[in-house]
Design an enzyme around this catalytic site. Structure first.
Site, mmCIF file in Angstrom:
data_model
loop_
_atom_site.group_PDB
_atom_site.id
_atom_site.type_symbol
_atom_site.label_atom_id
_atom_site.label_comp_id
_atom_site.label_asym_id
_atom_site.label_seq_id
_atom_site.Cartn_x
_atom_site.Cartn_y
_atom_site.Cartn_z
ATOM 1 N N ASP A 170 -21.002 72.728 81.284
ATOM 2 C CA ASP A 170 -20.670 73.498 82.491
ATOM 3 C C ASP A 170 -19.180 73.710 82.737
ATOM 4 O O ASP A 170 -18.775 73.967 83.871
ATOM 5 C CB ASP A 170 -21.264 72.825 83.734
ATOM 6 C CG ASP A 170 -22.775 72.749 83.728
ATOM 7 O OD1 ASP A 170 -23.385 73.287 82.794
ATOM 8 O OD2 ASP A 170 -23.341 72.147 84.662
ATOM 9 N N GLU A 204 -28.049 78.326 83.187
ATOM 10 C CA GLU A 204 -28.830 78.482 84.402
ATOM 11 C C GLU A 204 -28.206 79.537 85.317
ATOM 12 O O GLU A 204 -28.820 80.543 85.640
ATOM 13 C CB GLU A 204 -28.893 77.118 85.107
ATOM 14 C CG GLU A 204 -29.805 77.023 86.294
ATOM 15 C CD GLU A 204 -29.851 75.583 86.796
ATOM 16 O OE1 GLU A 204 -30.934 74.988 86.784
ATOM 17 O OE2 GLU A 204 -28.783 75.068 87.200
ATOM 18 N N GLU A 250 -22.242 82.181 88.196
ATOM 19 C CA GLU A 250 -21.063 81.349 87.967
ATOM 20 C C GLU A 250 -20.443 81.632 86.597
ATOM 21 O O GLU A 250 -19.244 81.429 86.405
ATOM 22 C CB GLU A 250 -21.417 79.879 88.135
ATOM 23 C CG GLU A 250 -21.678 79.520 89.594
ATOM 24 C CD GLU A 250 -22.163 78.095 89.790
ATOM 25 O OE1 GLU A 250 -21.636 77.408 90.684
ATOM 26 O OE2 GLU A 250 -23.074 77.669 89.057
#
Length: 884
Positions: free
Chosen positions: A632, A707, A711
């Site tokens: 991430d 996911e 973002e």
């Protein structure tokens, strides 16, 4: 001897028992560049762009590179270059005595004695000098010594871009020096490099080949449209080779239908693992077999199977995304081509191109595969059927074997023309003007027929949409294979692709739509309300909300307050209050720029990247969403970059002072250049798939995943805006390009409106993929299955780019299905911050209804997510037309 691609061939119906003829030793000649000063005594000349089947060069030689008199002055925030004539992978450079002068660059140094610059990087066709440096001088020679891995001439090709190569190069390095001194170098990452050979530099932690250097090494590498996996003695064939699998659409497996969603779409779909259609193996492979990797780059890498550790015999598998053939390069082994599906028939077709032997392999599932084999010394490979699961070749054989699945109705001639050559590495390049960009995906060719054959590659649907006219003319629509999660791949006969994208230079920090120039003023009614709300939100304790034990939540807090301050200063006429709030925000950001947060960053010297110290200190791999393991990073650091862009816009001097820190975060996630040897190229963003992958150093059977599409886009947006603030035009245009590409990928593969043709019909009713893996899509999140979670994680944060990535058509369909009054998860009944997220998203299609929600007298602050603010939601909805 048989020849001709149109021969019907002979069917091999009996098992081979006769002996195999002897073979000669592997050639010892080495390729070289004949038109340069490098001429090792034992080298044999080959064409400049030629290749041989010899193993990688392993000699020590001296390359003398003439350098002409020059004077270069670099005074902008970009970089400039001094051309040299060759590309040499070296271990050190010796600069002969020169009259060079420089004011600090590490590239050249004034010295009466030769200066040695240690490096493990490739010296490209340009030697880069940094911005704001002046370099002048005259030199006779620059001498490079070391172990040579590859040598190639400087390209003399004309510019391939119709846009022209005089426009902005969007892949210029961000920086090439070490990370800021406040971030300590720390060795000993919890995950060690497993059997990665010949590489001491950065490794792509989030790339498609990651399973081959992690854990059991038994999970696949998804190269699209195929997957590769090490058999490790399993399956029907009990093989120790490399298994090739391709899954047709009819083989997908679907989860239970969702009774709570209208239309009852499947909850997930997955492509079955373990179908070993074709296996590249050898008689020598067994329980001692070792899987290693090397040459791991942005879009490519090599996997190697050796009979044991230290063996000089091997099968090398060049892995390149989109390759039409799976290629095995054999060195002194007895080939065994196996299958876990069983051979129904094997047809020896004949000889092509003088030294390529073709076979047709029909498996018991009815699928037809083509095999092409070429010996390094011109011998017939003499593959013989020795069982229903094995074809066996000659002992101590060296050469190339290629496999390709033949799609129904495809012309075999297309594969025949492309055999004997394979892509050995891939690269991305690009140029941009103010509103238009072209980028290229190109490949280095290798193989015995690299000089006179064109590559056959597979393009994904979003590629086809963007191809320029020339590339579109090389598409072969009759040759298509299903991919695992990206729809249908289509063959392209070309060594490189050129793709077009429109940029959005007008997008700034203010509310924006693709058909507008952005909103620079709001209706007075909106300003009046914002002026009441913003000072309250700006007076909150910024340190308490940002200095957290999570880079993700800390970044969200910084980004939130940055947007509040911007709104006060630029849209609400509260410059004085904004200035005071800005000082608090800069102090909160300084905690991170000075690396004083609860879990400071480390520079990991093993994999080469910036990671949270949280897992090092707690022993928990999953803390802070796995940041220490490279999970991430584009999400986490994207918020910091966006916050920095806003602060830097309001205070340019702050941007200059904090440039190195913010640039280091960018380099960790999206370093665009091999000249930067401290970070891998594009750790997260995948230029072939068109989006980022979030998963880092965790092995998994279904490959990488992502996911939150929003973002992902937020990182590109932050990159664009930070580039604009610091005057780095290459970075700004690169962010623009990434934002356009990721928007296209999101709309093709993640956010599924009723016209979506790439995801299965049984699944698109979910509207969002939830978590999209390389091998499956699952309508769920890692933190829960509530519909507002699964859909809402694709909405945060609501920023100017949201109207680009989320089309009105999609948002309308999604709202009516899930969140409208009376729908299955109506927004009015959703609790907590997710409620604000849903109504913020509503502004894309109904800004007035969204404004009415956020401006109501009895608004509950609990409806605002920790990374959002009522101040911005009021400005955003009003700016999109919510207030007349």
């Amino acid at each position: 001897m048989e020849s001709g691609a149109n021969m019907t061939g002979s069917i091999i119906t009996t098992l081979a028992t006769e002996g195999n003829p002897p073979v000669q030793p592997f050639p010892t000649s080495l390729p070289s560049i004949t038109e340069s000063t490098l001429q090792p005594a034992n080298a044999t000349a080959v064409p400049l762009n030629g290749t041989t089947s010899a193993p990688p060069l392993s000699i020590t030689a001296t390359v003398t590179i003439p350098v002409s008199t020059f004077e270069t002055v670099v005074s902008s925030e970009t970089v400039a270059s001094i051309p040299v004539p060759t590309v040499v992978n070296i271990s050190s450079i010796t600069v002969a005595p020169t009259t060079f002068t420089s004011d600090g660059t590490v590239i050249v140094t004034s010295s009466a004695q030769p200066t040695v610059i240690e490096t493990t990087a490739t010296v490209l066709s340009e030697t880069t000098i940094l911005a704001n440096h002046t370099v002048t001088g005259t030199a006779s020679t620059v001498v490079a010594t070391g172990t040579l891995a590859s040598i190639m001439p400087t390209s003399t090709d004309a510019c391939r871009f119709t846009l022209g190569c005089e426009s902005e190069d969007v892949f210029q390095p961000v920086a090439i020096g070490p990370p800021p001194a406040s971030i300590p170098n720390v060795p000993g990452h919890p995950v060690s490099r497993l059997n990665i050979n010949g590489m001491t530099g950065p490794i792509g932690t989030n790339k498609f080949y990651f399973n081959f250097f992690l854990g059991s090494q038994s999970f696949p590498a998804f190269v699209m449209p195929y997957s590769l996996s090490w058999s490790k003695g399993g399956g029907n064939a009990q093989s120790w080779g490399m298994a090739v699998s391709h899954i047709d659409d009819s083989q997908k497996v679907y989860g239970p239908n969702r009774a709570d969603i209208p239309g009852n779409p499947a909850s997930y779909y997955i492509n079955p693992l373990g179908i070993q259609s074709i296996i590249f193996s050898a008689a020598e492979l067994g329980t001692s077999t070792v899987l290693s990797t090397d040459s791991l780059g942005d879009m490519s890498g090599n996997a190697n199977l050796s009979p044991n550790q230290g063996s000089t015999s091997y099968i090398k598998f060049p892995m390149v995304q989109g390759m039409a053939f799976v290629t095995g390069l054999y060195e002194s082994l007895q080939p065994e081509i196996q299958t876990g599906v069983f051979f129904r028939s094997v047809v020896r077709v004949g000889q092509l191109k003088g030294n390529v032997y073709k076979y047709r392999l029909t498996l018991e599932d009815g699928k037809l595969w083509l095999l092409y084999a070429s010996s390094s010394y011109g011998l017939n490979p003499n593959l013989k059927l020795v069982s229903s699961t094995m074809l066996q070749g000659l002992p101590r054989w060296s050469g190339l074997i290629q496999i390709a699945k033949l799609p129904p109705g495809a012309d075999e001639q297309i594969f025949d023309n492309a055999c004997g050559v394979y892509p050995s590495s891939g690269a991305v390049g690009g140029y941009a003007t103010n509103s238009t960009a072209q980028y290229s995906l190109s490949w280095t060719k290798s193989g015995p027929y690299a000089n006179n054959s064109t590559l056959l590659m597979y393009a994904l649907p979003h590629h086809i949409q963007s191809f320029d006219q020339n590339t579109a003319g090389k598409v072969r629509q009759q040759v298509q294979l299903q991919t695992t999660t990206k729809g249908t791949a289509t063959a392209v006969v070309s060594d490189y692709w050129i793709l077009n994208e429109q940029l959005q230079p007008a997008m700034g920090f203010e509310p924006w739509r693709p058909d507008t120039e952005g909103v620079t003023s709001l209706p007075q009614r909106a300003i009046d309300l914002i002026q009441k709300v913003a000072p309250i939100e700006a007076s909150q304790d910024m340190n308490a909300q940002t200095n957290l034990n999570s880079m993700y939540f800390s970044g969200k807090g910084l980004s939130k307050f940055a947007v509040i301050v911007y709104t006060m200063n630029n849209l609400a006429g509260q410059q004085g209050l904004a200035a005071a709030a800005l000082e608090k925000l800069k102090a909160a950001f300084a905690t991170f720029a000075e690396n004083r947060q609860q879990f400071p960053l480390y520079y990991d010297t093993d994999w080469k990247g910036l990671v949270s110290s949280a897992s090092y200190r707690t022993g928990d791999p999953g803390v802070d969403f796995g940041n220490s393991y490279y999970n991430d990073h584009h999400f986490h650091y994207g918020y910091f970059i966006h916050a920095a862009a806003v602060i830097g816009y309001l205070d340019p001097a702050w941007a200059r002072a904090n440039k190195d820190y913010v640039n280091a975060l960018i380099r960790d996630v999206a370093n665009p250049s091999t000249l930067d040897t401290y970070f891998p190229i594009f750790r997260s963003f995948d230029w072939y798939n068109g989006h980022s992958w979030a998963k880092g150093l965790f092995e998994t059977g279904d490959g990488k995943d992502q996911e939150s599409t929003s973002e992902d886009a937020m990182f590109a947006y932050g990159l664009k805006m930070w580039g604009r603030i610091i005057g780095d035009l290459s970075m700004e245009r690169r962010g623009d390009l990434m934002l356009s590409v990721v928007s296209r990928a999101i709309q093709n593969y993640f956010l599924m409106d009723s016209d979506n043709k790439n995801q299965p019909a049984r699944f698109i009713g979910n509207k969002a993929t939830g978590i999209l893996f390389e091998n499956k899509a699952d309508h769920v999140t890692y933190f829960g299955a509530n519909l507002e979670y699964v859909q809402g994680i694709q909405m945060v944060p609501a920023l100017p780019f949201s109207t680009l990535t989320r089309t009105k058509k999609f948002v309308q369909e999604e709202w009516e299905l899930y969140f409208a009054d009376g729908a299955v998860a109506q927004a009015q009944t959703v609790l907590g911050g997710w409620k604000g997220i849903l109504f913020g998203n509503l502004a894309i299609i109904n800004p007035q209804a969204a404004w009415n929600f956020f401006s109501q007298d009895n608004f509950d602050p609990s409806w605002i997510d920790g990374g959002a603010s009522l101040t911005w939601y009021l400005a955003y909805t009003a700016g999109l037309g919510g207030v007349s």
